[in-house]
Structure formats: C-alpha cells, structure tokens
Design a protein around this motif. Structure first.
Motif, PDB file in Angstrom:
ATOM      1  N   MET A  29       0.855  -1.175   0.000  1.00  0.00           N
ATOM      2  CA  MET A  29       0.000   0.000   0.000  1.00  0.00           C
ATOM      3  C   MET A  29       0.898   1.235   0.000  1.00  0.00           C
ATOM      4  N   ARG A  30       0.565   2.205  -0.819  1.00  0.00           N
ATOM      5  CA  ARG A  30       1.381   3.428  -0.905  1.00  0.00           C
ATOM      6  C   ARG A  30       0.444   4.622  -0.992  1.00  0.00           C
ATOM      7  N   THR A  31       0.617   5.561  -0.080  1.00  0.00           N
ATOM      8  CA  THR A  31      -0.167   6.793  -0.132  1.00  0.00           C
ATOM      9  C   THR A  31       0.653   7.886  -0.804  1.00  0.00           C
ATOM     10  N   ASN A  32       0.006   8.963  -1.142  1.00  0.00           N
ATOM     11  CA  ASN A  32       0.682  10.078  -1.796  1.00  0.00           C
ATOM     12  C   ASN A  32       0.731  11.308  -0.905  1.00  0.00           C
ATOM     13  N   GLY A  33       0.731  11.113   0.398  1.00  0.00           N
ATOM     14  CA  GLY A  33       0.768  12.230   1.331  1.00  0.00           C
ATOM     15  C   GLY A  33      -0.564  12.405   2.041  1.00  0.00           C
ATOM     16  N   ILE A  34      -0.725  13.524   2.708  1.00  0.00           N
ATOM     17  CA  ILE A  34      -1.951  13.821   3.458  1.00  0.00           C
ATOM     18  C   ILE A  34      -2.927  14.550   2.545  1.00  0.00           C
ATOM     19  N   ASN A  35      -4.135  14.050   2.442  1.00  0.00           N
ATOM     20  CA  ASN A  35      -5.184  14.744   1.697  1.00  0.00           C
ATOM     21  C   ASN A  35      -5.683  15.903   2.542  1.00  0.00           C
ATOM     22  N   HIS A  36      -6.188  15.589   3.730  1.00  0.00           N
ATOM     23  CA  HIS A  36      -6.578  16.642   4.671  1.00  0.00           C
ATOM     24  C   HIS A  36      -6.538  16.108   6.089  1.00  0.00           C
ATOM     25  N   LEU A  37      -6.395  17.012   6.995  1.00  0.00           N
ATOM     26  CA  LEU A  37      -6.459  16.735   8.412  1.00  0.00           C
ATOM     27  C   LEU A  37      -7.711  17.441   8.905  1.00  0.00           C
ATOM     28  N   GLY A  53      -1.116  24.138   1.009  1.00  0.00           N
ATOM     29  CA  GLY A  53       0.017  23.956   0.119  1.00  0.00           C
ATOM     30  C   GLY A  53       0.314  22.500  -0.191  1.00  0.00           C
ATOM     31  N   GLY A  54       1.007  22.281  -1.290  1.00  0.00           N
ATOM     32  CA  GLY A  54       1.439  20.940  -1.659  1.00  0.00           C
ATOM     33  C   GLY A  54       0.309  19.984  -1.990  1.00  0.00           C
ATOM     34  N   GLY A  55      -0.870  20.510  -2.315  1.00  0.00           N
ATOM     35  CA  GLY A  55      -2.007  19.651  -2.627  1.00  0.00           C
ATOM     36  C   GLY A  55      -2.752  19.152  -1.407  1.00  0.00           C
ATOM     37  N   SER A  56      -2.395  19.627  -0.227  1.00  0.00           N
ATOM     38  CA  SER A  56      -3.045  19.202   1.017  1.00  0.00           C
ATOM     39  C   SER A  56      -3.940  20.307   1.558  1.00  0.00           C
TER      40      SER A  56
END
Length: 177
Positions: free
Chosen positions: A1-9, A49-52
C-alpha cells in the motif's frame, strides 16, 4: 500500500468565523471548500500547500476543549497530550521564509514558542541554541484560536539511514483503545 501524502487533516473549532479569519488572513491559506452539515454544523477546508488541506468541523454543541489531554497545553513547556489525541500540526516552510512568518505571526498578536526558533538536532536534549550542521529541522510553534498547536517546520536535509536508530518502546501495560 502506498499513499501520496496527506489529503486533509480534520480538526474541530469553537467558532468557524474566527477560524476562517485566522487561517485566511494570518496564515494566508485560501478557503477552498465549505460544507453545511445536516445536523447544523459546518465543515470548511483551507489550502495549506502541496495539494493538502487542513479542514475544520464546527458544531454548536461540541464538547469543550481539553488542553493537556486532547491537545498540547503549551509547547515546549508542557508538550504531552493523551493517547489518541492530536499533538500538533506541522506545515512545511522554507528556512528562508521562517523569520518573515514569525514576524507576521507576532504582528497579528500570535504568541510564538520561546525560544522563537527551535533548532532540532540529534544531541541528547534534541535541540541546539544556534544552528549548526547537525540541525535537521528548524521550527516555530504557536496556537490557533482554538488552542490547536501548530508548527512551521523548515527541514534542512533529507532523511538518512542513520536517522532510524532507536528501537520502539513498549508500554508496561498497553493503553486501551
């Protein structure tokens, strides 16, 4: 499994208007999405920023804040929070932009950590008074109007194999979920 970072918190605020003002005017994060919830609450998203995004829920009947339990009471003086809580949110920032960001926070009346810039290194204390080649991240900590601990973090170098050198600790009696 691989994520691409945080979408939202997703966090909880005490007053959505106050939170919108702080995140859009002080932190300059654009408000990008608003949702009216069927129970009378709201869910708003800010571009960090950064898509998050960082998002906030607001409910008129939300339980009160619990500093020192559900959130950090004061950093660095009292950095602990409870199991399952969110300790703080760190936003990436270039090192060259850190001083200007601190000035902007202070001009807006936001209390920042003391010392203002914390130089994290691999020493026994984990911090240094002055920057040196062993400092891997420089940070400033502050709270939003909801008491949520935030950090502007300037990473000075990439991760290296020797950055993972401590075995994970085990609780004598593991906490219950």
């Amino acid at each position: 499994m691989r994520t691409n970072g945080i979408n939202h918190l997703a966090l909880v605020c005490r007053d959505m208007a106050e939170t919108v003002r702080f995140y859009t005017e002080v932190l300059e994060m654009p408000l990008v999405k608003t949702v009216a919830l069927p129970d009378g609450g709201q869910h708003f998203f800010f571009d960090c920023g950064g898509g998050s995004t960082v998002a906030f829920f607001w409910w008129p009947d939300a339980p009160p804040a619990a500093p020192g339990i559900a959130a950090v009471a004061d950093f660095p003086a009292r950095p602990k929070s409870a199991v399952g809580s969110m300790n703080h949110v760190a936003f990436h920032m270039e090192d060259e932009a850190l001083e200007a960001a601190i000035g902007r926070l202070q001009a807006a009346g936001v209390k920042v950590s003391l010392p203002v810039v914390i130089n994290h290194d691999d020493s026994e204390m984990g911090v240094a008074r002055e920057p040196h080649p062993g400092v891997w991240i420089r940070s400033v900590y502050f709270q939003d109007p909801n008491g949520i601990m935030l950090e502007f973090a300037a990473t000075l170098r990439g991760w290296r194999p020797d950055d993972v050198r401590h075995p994970p600790a085990r609780a004598v009696q593991p906490a219950e979920a």
